[in-house]
Design a protein around this motif. Structure first.
Motif, PDB file in Angstrom:
ATOM      1  N   ARG A  26       0.846  -1.202   0.000  1.00 27.05           N
ATOM      2  CA  ARG A  26       0.000   0.000   0.000  1.00 27.05           C
ATOM      3  C   ARG A  26       0.880   1.249   0.000  1.00 27.05           C
ATOM      4  NH1 ARG A  26      -3.503  -1.343   5.302  1.00 27.05           N
ATOM      5  NH2 ARG A  26      -5.485  -2.053   4.433  1.00 27.05           N
ATOM      6  N   ASP A  27       1.946   1.217   0.799  1.00 21.95           N
ATOM      7  CA  ASP A  27       2.863   2.363   0.860  1.00 21.95           C
ATOM      8  C   ASP A  27       3.563   2.586  -0.473  1.00 21.95           C
ATOM      9  OD1 ASP A  27       2.169   2.862   3.502  1.00 21.95           O
ATOM     10  OD2 ASP A  27       3.955   1.922   4.334  1.00 21.95           O
ATOM     11  N   VAL A  28       3.893   1.507  -1.162  1.00 26.12           N
ATOM     12  CA  VAL A  28       4.516   1.631  -2.483  1.00 26.12           C
ATOM     13  C   VAL A  28       3.551   2.316  -3.450  1.00 26.12           C
ATOM     14  CG1 VAL A  28       5.350   0.327  -4.497  1.00 26.12           C
ATOM     15  CG2 VAL A  28       6.150  -0.262  -2.192  1.00 26.12           C
ATOM     16  N   VAL A  29       2.271   1.967  -3.369  1.00 26.18           N
ATOM     17  CA  VAL A  29       1.262   2.612  -4.221  1.00 26.18           C
ATOM     18  C   VAL A  29       1.323   4.128  -4.035  1.00 26.18           C
ATOM     19  CG1 VAL A  29      -1.252   2.961  -4.438  1.00 26.18           C
ATOM     20  CG2 VAL A  29      -0.292   0.643  -4.444  1.00 26.18           C
ATOM     21  N   LEU A  30       1.383   4.580  -2.804  1.00 21.69           N
ATOM     22  CA  LEU A  30       1.455   6.030  -2.547  1.00 21.69           C
ATOM     23  C   LEU A  30       2.788   6.614  -2.989  1.00 21.69           C
ATOM     24  CD1 LEU A  30      -0.299   6.172   0.923  1.00 21.69           C
ATOM     25  CD2 LEU A  30      -1.247   6.814  -1.315  1.00 21.69           C
ATOM     26  N   TRP A  31       3.857   5.867  -2.816  1.00 23.29           N
ATOM     27  CA  TRP A  31       5.176   6.333  -3.235  1.00 23.29           C
ATOM     28  C   TRP A  31       5.220   6.581  -4.741  1.00 23.29           C
ATOM     29  CZ3 TRP A  31       9.186   2.951  -5.469  1.00 23.29           C
ATOM     30  CH2 TRP A  31      10.407   3.607  -5.643  1.00 23.29           C
ATOM     31  N   LYS A  32       4.528   5.749  -5.506  1.00 29.12           N
ATOM     32  CA  LYS A  32       4.522   5.907  -6.965  1.00 29.12           C
ATOM     33  C   LYS A  32       3.887   7.230  -7.402  1.00 29.12           C
ATOM     34  CE  LYS A  32       6.744   2.352  -8.288  1.00 29.12           C
ATOM     35  NZ  LYS A  32       7.964   2.493  -9.085  1.00 29.12           N
ATOM     36  N   LEU A  33       3.152   7.886  -6.526  1.00 28.95           N
ATOM     37  CA  LEU A  33       2.505   9.156  -6.855  1.00 28.95           C
ATOM     38  C   LEU A  33       3.391  10.365  -6.563  1.00 28.95           C
ATOM     39  CD1 LEU A  33      -0.979   8.475  -5.217  1.00 28.95           C
ATOM     40  CD2 LEU A  33      -0.231   7.901  -7.538  1.00 28.95           C
ATOM     41  N   GLU A  34       4.405  10.167  -5.726  1.00 31.64           N
ATOM     42  CA  GLU A  34       5.217  11.289  -5.247  1.00 31.64           C
ATOM     43  C   GLU A  34       5.901  12.036  -6.382  1.00 31.64           C
ATOM     44  OE1 GLU A  34       7.925  10.226  -2.113  1.00 31.64           O
ATOM     45  OE2 GLU A  34       6.284   9.634  -0.788  1.00 31.64           O
ATOM     46  N   GLY A  35       5.846  13.364  -6.287  1.00 30.74           N
ATOM     47  CA  GLY A  35       6.543  14.222  -7.230  1.00 30.74           C
ATOM     48  C   GLY A  35       5.807  14.480  -8.529  1.00 30.74           C
ATOM     49  N   LEU A  36       4.623  13.923  -8.687  1.00 33.67           N
ATOM     50  CA  LEU A  36       3.861  14.138  -9.914  1.00 33.67           C
ATOM     51  C   LEU A  36       2.791  15.195  -9.697  1.00 33.67           C
ATOM     52  CD1 LEU A  36       3.384  10.466 -11.144  1.00 33.67           C
ATOM     53  CD2 LEU A  36       5.118  12.120 -11.856  1.00 33.67           C
ATOM     54  N   ASP A  37       2.482  15.943 -10.752  1.00 35.85           N
ATOM     55  CA  ASP A  37       1.418  16.939 -10.652  1.00 35.85           C
ATOM     56  C   ASP A  37       0.084  16.289 -11.005  1.00 35.85           C
ATOM     57  OD1 ASP A  37       1.102  16.916 -13.498  1.00 35.85           O
ATOM     58  OD2 ASP A  37       2.526  18.568 -13.729  1.00 35.85           O
ATOM     59  N   THR A  46      -2.657   4.005 -21.146  1.00 36.96           N
ATOM     60  CA  THR A  46      -2.945   2.795 -21.914  1.00 36.96           C
ATOM     61  C   THR A  46      -4.193   3.062 -22.751  1.00 36.96           C
ATOM     62  OG1 THR A  46      -4.438   1.806 -20.299  1.00 36.96           O
ATOM     63  CG2 THR A  46      -2.073   1.342 -20.015  1.00 36.96           C
ATOM     64  N   PRO A  47      -4.443   2.235 -23.759  1.00 37.43           N
ATOM     65  CA  PRO A  47      -5.663   2.420 -24.565  1.00 37.43           C
ATOM     66  C   PRO A  47      -6.948   2.351 -23.732  1.00 37.43           C
ATOM     67  CG  PRO A  47      -4.136   0.987 -25.711  1.00 37.43           C
ATOM     68  CD  PRO A  47      -3.564   1.213 -24.329  1.00 37.43           C
ATOM     69  N   THR A  48      -6.924   1.632 -22.595  1.00 36.66           N
ATOM     70  CA  THR A  48      -8.118   1.536 -21.754  1.00 36.66           C
ATOM     71  C   THR A  48      -8.241   2.694 -20.778  1.00 36.66           C
ATOM     72  OG1 THR A  48      -6.955   0.159 -20.141  1.00 36.66           O
ATOM     73  CG2 THR A  48      -8.196  -0.989 -21.890  1.00 36.66           C
ATOM     74  N   GLY A  49      -7.241   3.577 -20.745  1.00 35.06           N
ATOM     75  CA  GLY A  49      -7.329   4.757 -19.887  1.00 35.06           C
ATOM     76  C   GLY A  49      -6.682   4.628 -18.527  1.00 35.06           C
ATOM     77  N   THR A  50      -5.933   3.554 -18.284  1.00 39.07           N
ATOM     78  CA  THR A  50      -5.297   3.369 -16.983  1.00 39.07           C
ATOM     79  C   THR A  50      -4.454   4.582 -16.618  1.00 39.07           C
ATOM     80  OG1 THR A  50      -5.249   0.979 -17.268  1.00 39.07           O
ATOM     81  CG2 THR A  50      -3.725   1.895 -15.646  1.00 39.07           C
ATOM     82  N   ASN A  51      -4.667   5.058 -15.395  1.00 43.96           N
ATOM     83  CA  ASN A  51      -3.883   6.173 -14.874  1.00 43.96           C
ATOM     84  C   ASN A  51      -3.635   5.931 -13.388  1.00 43.96           C
ATOM     85  OD1 ASN A  51      -5.926   7.879 -13.200  1.00 43.96           O
ATOM     86  ND2 ASN A  51      -7.010   7.410 -15.105  1.00 43.96           N
ATOM     87  N   LEU A  52      -2.626   6.605 -12.852  1.00 43.56           N
ATOM     88  CA  LEU A  52      -2.221   6.358 -11.467  1.00 43.56           C
ATOM     89  C   LEU A  52      -3.333   6.653 -10.468  1.00 43.56           C
ATOM     90  CD1 LEU A  52       1.393   7.783 -11.686  1.00 43.56           C
ATOM     91  CD2 LEU A  52       0.728   5.375 -11.527  1.00 43.56           C
ATOM     92  N   LEU A  53      -4.004   7.767 -10.608  1.00 42.60           N
ATOM     93  CA  LEU A  53      -5.039   8.137  -9.645  1.00 42.60           C
ATOM     94  C   LEU A  53      -6.238   7.191  -9.722  1.00 42.60           C
ATOM     95  CD1 LEU A  53      -5.380  10.244  -7.456  1.00 42.60           C
ATOM     96  CD2 LEU A  53      -6.496  11.716  -9.146  1.00 42.60           C
ATOM     97  N   GLU A 141      -2.264  -9.868  -3.267  1.00 46.03           N
ATOM     98  CA  GLU A 141      -2.123 -10.124  -4.702  1.00 46.03           C
ATOM     99  C   GLU A 141      -2.641  -8.948  -5.528  1.00 46.03           C
ATOM    100  OE1 GLU A 141      -2.722 -14.983  -4.696  1.00 46.03           O
ATOM    101  OE2 GLU A 141      -4.476 -13.694  -4.969  1.00 46.03           O
ATOM    102  N   ASP A 142      -3.784  -8.399  -5.164  1.00 46.23           N
ATOM    103  CA  ASP A 142      -4.389  -7.313  -5.939  1.00 46.23           C
ATOM    104  C   ASP A 142      -3.542  -6.037  -5.860  1.00 46.23           C
ATOM    105  OD1 ASP A 142      -6.538  -6.564  -7.667  1.00 46.23           O
ATOM    106  OD2 ASP A 142      -7.350  -5.334  -6.051  1.00 46.23           O
ATOM    107  N   VAL A 143      -3.096  -5.699  -4.663  1.00 48.25           N
ATOM    108  CA  VAL A 143      -2.277  -4.494  -4.513  1.00 48.25           C
ATOM    109  C   VAL A 143      -0.956  -4.668  -5.259  1.00 48.25           C
ATOM    110  CG1 VAL A 143      -1.073  -2.989  -2.873  1.00 48.25           C
ATOM    111  CG2 VAL A 143      -3.398  -3.767  -2.366  1.00 48.25           C
ATOM    112  N   LEU A 144      -0.345  -5.839  -5.157  1.00 47.87           N
ATOM    113  CA  LEU A 144       0.905  -6.099  -5.886  1.00 47.87           C
ATOM    114  C   LEU A 144       0.696  -5.974  -7.390  1.00 47.87           C
ATOM    115  CD1 LEU A 144       2.368  -9.128  -3.925  1.00 47.87           C
ATOM    116  CD2 LEU A 144       3.489  -6.933  -4.303  1.00 47.87           C
TER     117      LEU A 144
END
Length: 167
Positions: A26-37, A46-53, A141-144
């Motif tokens: 879960r913490d890694v998920v939040l870390w992946k957001l750091e520093g982005l606007d 992706t073509p399906t619209g996947t985005n971090l948020l 599994e899902d979070v990973l």
């Protein structure tokens, strides 16, 4: 800011180890957001619209669903239709609101984990009988899986890579 993530104890109990493993990712998920606007967090990669948020919004929803609703614990009303693709982010859904939703979902899930024995059963959204042990494993599994998606999306956005923050 996430400066490091917890380590699963080498000799910890089953429930403690599963919970820390979940929290670690879960913490890694939040870390992946750091520093982005805001634009970068919402950018479909992706073509399906996947985005971090959108991934964070999805993870908040499933935390409430699996850990809380399945075991009769309180959830909050979702402001989107959970029967449809919940990885999209509408223009009126602020980053702050989604991150706060994820924080509340994590806190509610943590309470449910603490209050519910590993062998206690509940009923999932699709009518299956599930144990807390199974839900913990499933959610790890899902979070990973989604953290892996976030690795790729983040690299496509700004080239940043890494599985965990440097110690």
């Amino acid at each position: 800011m996430i400066s490091s993530v917890a380590q699963v104890p080498y000799t910890g109990g089953e429930k403690e180890s599963l919970h820390i493993s979940l929290d670690r990712h879960r913490d890694v998920v939040l870390w992946k957001l750091e520093g982005l606007d805001d634009e970068q967090l919402r950018r479909p990669m992706t073509p399906t619209g996947t985005n971090l948020l959108g991934i964070v919004k999805h993870l908040a929803t499933v935390e409430y669903g699996w850990f809380c609703a399945a075991f009769g614990h309180a959830t909050e009303d979702f402001w989107f239709d959970t029967s449809k693709d919940d990885m999209t982010v509408a223009p009126d859904e602020s980053t702050e609101r989604i991150l706060a939703f994820y924080a509340r979902a994590r806190a509610a899930a943590d309470r449910s984990i603490e209050e519910t024995g590993l062998d206690t059963t509940g009923t999932s959204w699709n009518g299956n009988t599930v144990s807390m042990r199974w839900v913990l494993i499933h959610m790890i599994e899902d979070v990973l899986r989604h953290a892996g998606h976030m690795d790729i999306v983040r690299e496509l956005i700004d080239g940043a890579t890494g599985s965990y923050p440097a110690p």
